[in-house]
Motif scaffolding. Sequence first.
Motif, PDB file in Angstrom:
ATOM      1  N   UNK A 128      -8.622  48.683  -2.103  1.00 10.35           N
ATOM      2  CA  UNK A 128      -8.030  47.352  -2.298  1.00 10.35           C
ATOM      3  C   UNK A 128      -8.905  46.321  -1.786  1.00 10.35           C
ATOM      4  N   UNK A 129      -9.595  46.429  -0.703  1.00 14.82           N
ATOM      5  CA  UNK A 129     -10.618  45.582  -0.051  1.00 14.82           C
ATOM      6  C   UNK A 129     -11.617  44.986  -1.391  1.00 14.82           C
ATOM      7  N   UNK A 130     -12.003  46.144  -1.786  1.00 11.66           N
ATOM      8  CA  UNK A 130     -13.437  46.084  -2.801  1.00 11.66           C
ATOM      9  C   UNK A 130     -12.988  45.534  -3.893  1.00 11.66           C
ATOM     10  N   UNK A 131     -11.599  45.876  -4.541  1.00 13.59           N
ATOM     11  CA  UNK A 131     -11.064  45.135  -5.794  1.00 13.59           C
ATOM     12  C   UNK A 131     -10.963  43.446  -5.447  1.00 13.59           C
ATOM     13  N   UNK A 132     -10.649  43.087  -4.256  1.00 14.95           N
ATOM     14  CA  UNK A 132     -10.283  41.851  -4.071  1.00 14.95           C
ATOM     15  C   UNK A 132     -11.361  40.982  -3.583  1.00 14.95           C
ATOM     16  N   UNK A 133     -12.648  41.802  -3.570  1.00 14.53           N
ATOM     17  CA  UNK A 133     -13.961  41.152  -3.282  1.00 14.53           C
ATOM     18  C   UNK A 133     -14.095  40.811  -1.785  1.00 14.53           C
TER      19      UNK A 133
END
Length: 254
Positions: free
Chosen positions: A97-102
């Motif tokens: 999730x953190x990666x997807x949100x940048x």
Amino acid sequence: MIDEPSRYQAFWRVQHHRTDNDVVLARVPTWLAETMQGLFRTAMLSRITAHLGGRELAHALDLGCGVGDWTLGYLGFARRVTGVDINETFLGVARRRAAALGVDARASFEAAALEAFPVASDIDFVGLGACLMYVPDVRVNRLLAKVAGGMQNGGFVYVRSTVMAPLRRRQTTAFGVYRCKEEYETLFRCNGFSVLDCAYSSGVVADFVGAGISHSGARRLATRSLDAVARLGRAAKNHTEYYNWLLCRSPGGE
């Protein structure tokens, strides 16, 4: 008695362990449960932010972070966040999730037990969401003492827990220990925390929704009605309610 919880998030438990438990959301459609959880999270984060008065915090530590919903929400007022959980599956979801949100450069997730993770000196906010009811009394006290000893005076702690409804005694079940809110508040005071804000989750949502109503009389009626209906329905069925505290680390306690 659950010693080390492997399932901190009530919503996650309902979705992946559809049992008849204290949450009762097992009977609620997934889309509705997700909407309810999202609305409450938005309302509570807005409430915390208002208490901070626009202040940007350095480092938020989320103990028992689950899949990271709240951890990532703390990025709204903290430059950096760290989520801690013992469940690697949950942590994998949180990292994706953190990666997807940048925001993966600002958000890290670590595998550890609640009491094992160090409270670094730069941490000025600690989240303890929906995990203390899974921990025995002596360990709750030890955990709060560790948090208080690690953070600077003036730091903040957010606690969210299921508590027994008023006039009902604490209860221990296969899911955890359901204490009265007064028990928690005694533990907070004994460990050097003062209470800045406290509210039932239904009241948090009602206040948030009511804030959009311009007429003061209609706003009061709407908030009181929403809060009363939600609390009555839950307490009548489960004898428990959701409660929230925002605490401040105070020198010498209260």
